[in-house]
Design a protein around this motif. Sequence first.
Motif, PDB file in Angstrom:
ATOM      1  N   ILE A   1       0.862  -1.183   0.000  1.00 51.97           N
ATOM      2  CA  ILE A   1       0.000   0.000   0.000  1.00 51.97           C
ATOM      3  C   ILE A   1       0.894   1.227   0.000  1.00 51.97           C
ATOM      4  CG2 ILE A   1      -1.921  -1.113   1.183  1.00 51.97           C
ATOM      5  CD1 ILE A   1      -1.025   0.194   3.746  1.00 51.97           C
ATOM      6  N   ASP A   2       0.395   2.326  -0.526  1.00 51.59           N
ATOM      7  CA  ASP A   2       1.187   3.552  -0.461  1.00 51.59           C
ATOM      8  C   ASP A   2       0.623   4.450   0.625  1.00 51.59           C
ATOM      9  OD1 ASP A   2      -0.865   5.250  -1.536  1.00 51.59           O
ATOM     10  OD2 ASP A   2      -0.344   4.562  -3.542  1.00 51.59           O
ATOM     11  N   SER A   3       1.342   5.534   0.882  1.00 52.15           N
ATOM     12  CA  SER A   3       0.994   6.386   2.024  1.00 52.15           C
ATOM     13  C   SER A   3      -0.410   6.970   1.918  1.00 52.15           C
ATOM     14  CB  SER A   3       2.019   7.506   2.193  1.00 52.15           C
ATOM     15  OG  SER A   3       2.167   8.227   0.994  1.00 52.15           O
ATOM     16  N   SER A   4      -0.897   7.193   0.688  1.00 52.76           N
ATOM     17  CA  SER A   4      -2.240   7.761   0.540  1.00 52.76           C
ATOM     18  C   SER A   4      -3.327   6.735   0.881  1.00 52.76           C
ATOM     19  CB  SER A   4      -2.452   8.282  -0.885  1.00 52.76           C
ATOM     20  OG  SER A   4      -2.443   7.209  -1.814  1.00 52.76           O
ATOM     21  N   GLU A   5      -2.989   5.449   0.847  1.00 55.84           N
ATOM     22  CA  GLU A   5      -3.965   4.393   1.142  1.00 55.84           C
ATOM     23  C   GLU A   5      -3.966   3.979   2.608  1.00 55.84           C
ATOM     24  OE1 GLU A   5      -4.106   1.703  -2.864  1.00 55.84           O
ATOM     25  OE2 GLU A   5      -2.250   1.625  -1.711  1.00 55.84           O
ATOM     26  N   LEU A   6      -2.907   4.349   3.348  1.00 54.74           N
ATOM     27  CA  LEU A   6      -2.798   3.931   4.741  1.00 54.74           C
ATOM     28  C   LEU A   6      -3.910   4.563   5.573  1.00 54.74           C
ATOM     29  CD1 LEU A   6      -1.139   2.377   6.859  1.00 54.74           C
ATOM     30  CD2 LEU A   6       0.197   4.463   7.201  1.00 54.74           C
ATOM     31  N   THR A   7      -4.635   3.738   6.320  1.00 54.80           N
ATOM     32  CA  THR A   7      -5.720   4.235   7.166  1.00 54.80           C
ATOM     33  C   THR A   7      -5.162   5.167   8.235  1.00 54.80           C
ATOM     34  OG1 THR A   7      -6.921   2.168   6.832  1.00 54.80           O
ATOM     35  CG2 THR A   7      -7.623   3.558   8.678  1.00 54.80           C
ATOM     36  N   LYS A   8      -5.788   6.331   8.382  1.00 55.03           N
ATOM     37  CA  LYS A   8      -5.350   7.320   9.372  1.00 55.03           C
ATOM     38  C   LYS A   8      -6.456   7.541  10.397  1.00 55.03           C
ATOM     39  CE  LYS A   8      -1.421   8.596   7.364  1.00 55.03           C
ATOM     40  NZ  LYS A   8      -0.118   8.628   8.001  1.00 55.03           N
ATOM     41  N   TYR A   9      -6.038   7.859  11.626  1.00 54.57           N
ATOM     42  CA  TYR A   9      -6.972   8.084  12.721  1.00 54.57           C
ATOM     43  C   TYR A   9      -6.666   9.414  13.387  1.00 54.57           C
ATOM     44  CZ  TYR A   9      -7.728   3.082  12.124  1.00 54.57           C
ATOM     45  OH  TYR A   9      -8.002   1.848  11.595  1.00 54.57           O
ATOM     46  N   ASN A  10      -7.688  10.009  14.006  1.00 53.67           N
ATOM     47  CA  ASN A  10      -7.494  11.276  14.707  1.00 53.67           C
ATOM     48  C   ASN A  10      -6.827  11.093  16.058  1.00 53.67           C
ATOM     49  OD1 ASN A  10      -8.695  12.897  12.699  1.00 53.67           O
ATOM     50  ND2 ASN A  10     -10.730  12.318  13.431  1.00 53.67           N
ATOM     51  N   SER A  11      -6.933   9.880  16.617  1.00 49.57           N
ATOM     52  CA  SER A  11      -6.353   9.639  17.939  1.00 49.57           C
ATOM     53  C   SER A  11      -5.852   8.206  18.039  1.00 49.57           C
ATOM     54  CB  SER A  11      -7.400   9.884  19.037  1.00 49.57           C
ATOM     55  OG  SER A  11      -8.391   8.868  18.998  1.00 49.57           O
ATOM     56  N   VAL A  12      -4.941   7.978  18.987  1.00 46.63           N
ATOM     57  CA  VAL A  12      -4.428   6.631  19.239  1.00 46.63           C
ATOM     58  C   VAL A  12      -5.545   5.751  19.779  1.00 46.63           C
ATOM     59  CG1 VAL A  12      -2.810   5.286  20.640  1.00 46.63           C
ATOM     60  CG2 VAL A  12      -2.063   7.429  19.575  1.00 46.63           C
ATOM     61  N   LYS A  13      -6.416   6.308  20.609  1.00 43.33           N
ATOM     62  CA  LYS A  13      -7.542   5.547  21.153  1.00 43.33           C
ATOM     63  C   LYS A  13      -8.401   4.985  20.019  1.00 43.33           C
ATOM     64  CE  LYS A  13     -11.527   6.067  24.263  1.00 43.33           C
ATOM     65  NZ  LYS A  13     -12.697   5.901  23.412  1.00 43.33           N
ATOM     66  N   GLU A  14      -8.723   5.836  19.057  1.00 41.55           N
ATOM     67  CA  GLU A  14      -9.526   5.419  17.908  1.00 41.55           C
ATOM     68  C   GLU A  14      -8.797   4.328  17.113  1.00 41.55           C
ATOM     69  OE1 GLU A  14     -11.249   7.429  13.783  1.00 41.55           O
ATOM     70  OE2 GLU A  14     -10.493   8.735  15.371  1.00 41.55           O
ATOM     71  N   MET A  15      -7.496   4.499  16.933  1.00 44.38           N
ATOM     72  CA  MET A  15      -6.691   3.521  16.198  1.00 44.38           C
ATOM     73  C   MET A  15      -6.699   2.165  16.902  1.00 44.38           C
ATOM     74  SD  MET A  15      -2.545   3.568  15.722  1.00 44.38           S
ATOM     75  CE  MET A  15      -2.302   2.932  17.403  1.00 44.38           C
ATOM     76  N   LEU A  16      -6.455   2.172  18.222  1.00 42.83           N
ATOM     77  CA  LEU A  16      -6.387   0.924  18.981  1.00 42.83           C
ATOM     78  C   LEU A  16      -7.737   0.216  19.022  1.00 42.83           C
ATOM     79  CD1 LEU A  16      -4.086   2.082  21.908  1.00 42.83           C
ATOM     80  CD2 LEU A  16      -3.489   0.485  20.074  1.00 42.83           C
ATOM     81  N   GLU A  17      -8.810   0.984  19.175  1.00 38.27           N
ATOM     82  CA  GLU A  17     -10.142   0.381  19.193  1.00 38.27           C
ATOM     83  C   GLU A  17     -10.464  -0.279  17.856  1.00 38.27           C
ATOM     84  OE1 GLU A  17     -12.574   3.694  20.324  1.00 38.27           O
ATOM     85  OE2 GLU A  17     -12.424   3.238  22.461  1.00 38.27           O
ATOM     86  N   ASP A  18     -10.054   0.365  16.758  1.00 34.99           N
ATOM     87  CA  ASP A  18     -10.344  -0.179  15.438  1.00 34.99           C
ATOM     88  C   ASP A  18      -9.509  -1.424  15.143  1.00 34.99           C
ATOM     89  OD1 ASP A  18     -11.843   0.091  12.972  1.00 34.99           O
ATOM     90  OD2 ASP A  18      -9.928   0.568  12.021  1.00 34.99           O
ATOM     91  N   ALA A  19      -8.275  -1.449  15.642  1.00 36.13           N
ATOM     92  CA  ALA A  19      -7.385  -2.582  15.373  1.00 36.13           C
ATOM     93  C   ALA A  19      -7.770  -3.828  16.167  1.00 36.13           C
ATOM     94  CB  ALA A  19      -5.946  -2.189  15.702  1.00 36.13           C
ATOM     95  N   ASN A  20      -8.447  -3.657  17.293  1.00 34.17           N
ATOM     96  CA  ASN A  20      -8.877  -4.782  18.140  1.00 34.17           C
ATOM     97  C   ASN A  20      -7.736  -5.624  18.693  1.00 34.17           C
ATOM     98  OD1 ASN A  20     -11.735  -4.418  18.006  1.00 34.17           O
ATOM     99  ND2 ASN A  20     -11.667  -5.158  15.912  1.00 34.17           N
ATOM    100  N   ASP A  21      -6.528  -5.065  18.746  1.00 35.61           N
ATOM    101  CA  ASP A  21      -5.407  -5.799  19.333  1.00 35.61           C
ATOM    102  C   ASP A  21      -5.473  -5.759  20.856  1.00 35.61           C
ATOM    103  OD1 ASP A  21      -4.100  -6.549  16.927  1.00 35.61           O
ATOM    104  OD2 ASP A  21      -3.359  -4.508  16.711  1.00 35.61           O
ATOM    105  N   PHE A  22      -5.986  -4.662  21.382  1.00 35.96           N
ATOM    106  CA  PHE A  22      -6.098  -4.473  22.826  1.00 35.96           C
ATOM    107  C   PHE A  22      -7.496  -3.935  23.122  1.00 35.96           C
ATOM    108  CE2 PHE A  22      -1.693  -3.773  21.527  1.00 35.96           C
ATOM    109  CZ  PHE A  22      -1.034  -4.710  22.322  1.00 35.96           C
ATOM    110  N   SER A  23      -8.022  -4.288  24.298  1.00 37.88           N
ATOM    111  CA  SER A  23      -9.404  -3.934  24.614  1.00 37.88           C
ATOM    112  C   SER A  23      -9.543  -3.448  26.055  1.00 37.88           C
ATOM    113  CB  SER A  23     -10.290  -5.173  24.403  1.00 37.88           C
ATOM    114  OG  SER A  23     -11.518  -5.032  25.052  1.00 37.88           O
ATOM    115  N   ILE A  24     -10.235  -2.320  26.211  1.00 40.77           N
ATOM    116  CA  ILE A  24     -10.500  -1.802  27.551  1.00 40.77           C
ATOM    117  C   ILE A  24     -11.366  -2.795  28.319  1.00 40.77           C
ATOM    118  CG2 ILE A  24     -11.721   0.008  28.838  1.00 40.77           C
ATOM    119  CD1 ILE A  24     -10.794   1.976  26.630  1.00 40.77           C
TER     120      ILE A  24
END
Length: 199
Positions: free
Chosen positions: A43-66
Amino acid sequence: MKKILLVFTISLLFKSCSENKSNISITEKIKTPATDSLLTKKIDSSELTKYNSVKEMLEDANDFSIEQGTLKLINNDENDLKIQISKTIVKGELEKSINDIVKRDIVYVAFQAFAQTPINKITITSIPIDYDDKNKYYSNFKKTITVTREQANDIMENEFGTLDYSILFTDLNGIQVPSDDFGKLKFDNLDKVFKQLSN
């Protein structure tokens, strides 16, 4: 058959993101029996999913859960963010393996955060949690480091000769997963990368 293979492969990929490289190499050339075609692509940089916050990123990735106790947001200040992450371990796991998991999770979250959010600094505490008792943390393996984008940029430049973080991800049938390059940071050069981030 293709659907079963794809579902099985994806489930293995998510499980192996931070634990044992021997489970599966995420960007190995995975081919379907019927088409013999690659499922992964750069993938190139324009295709990489971006998030406004780390919290949003982590929740979307589902690697770690509160909810499961594997993620704690110590604060919500994106200018001086502090988080705690935990991977589950089982009784009898080797000390070296546990220490590698702790370091790998810090490397993984730090580079993921700099790749996918505008954050410039993050403090990450990694502490293993018991597989059977989600209230039991193994504090003797706990590590905390503060990482800056400048440190991560230096590593990207030294390891890959680029500041393009999109090389750390690849597309697997529409899902962005860690690439071989990310594997170099998390597995092949783990001790070296962790030491550089710790300085």
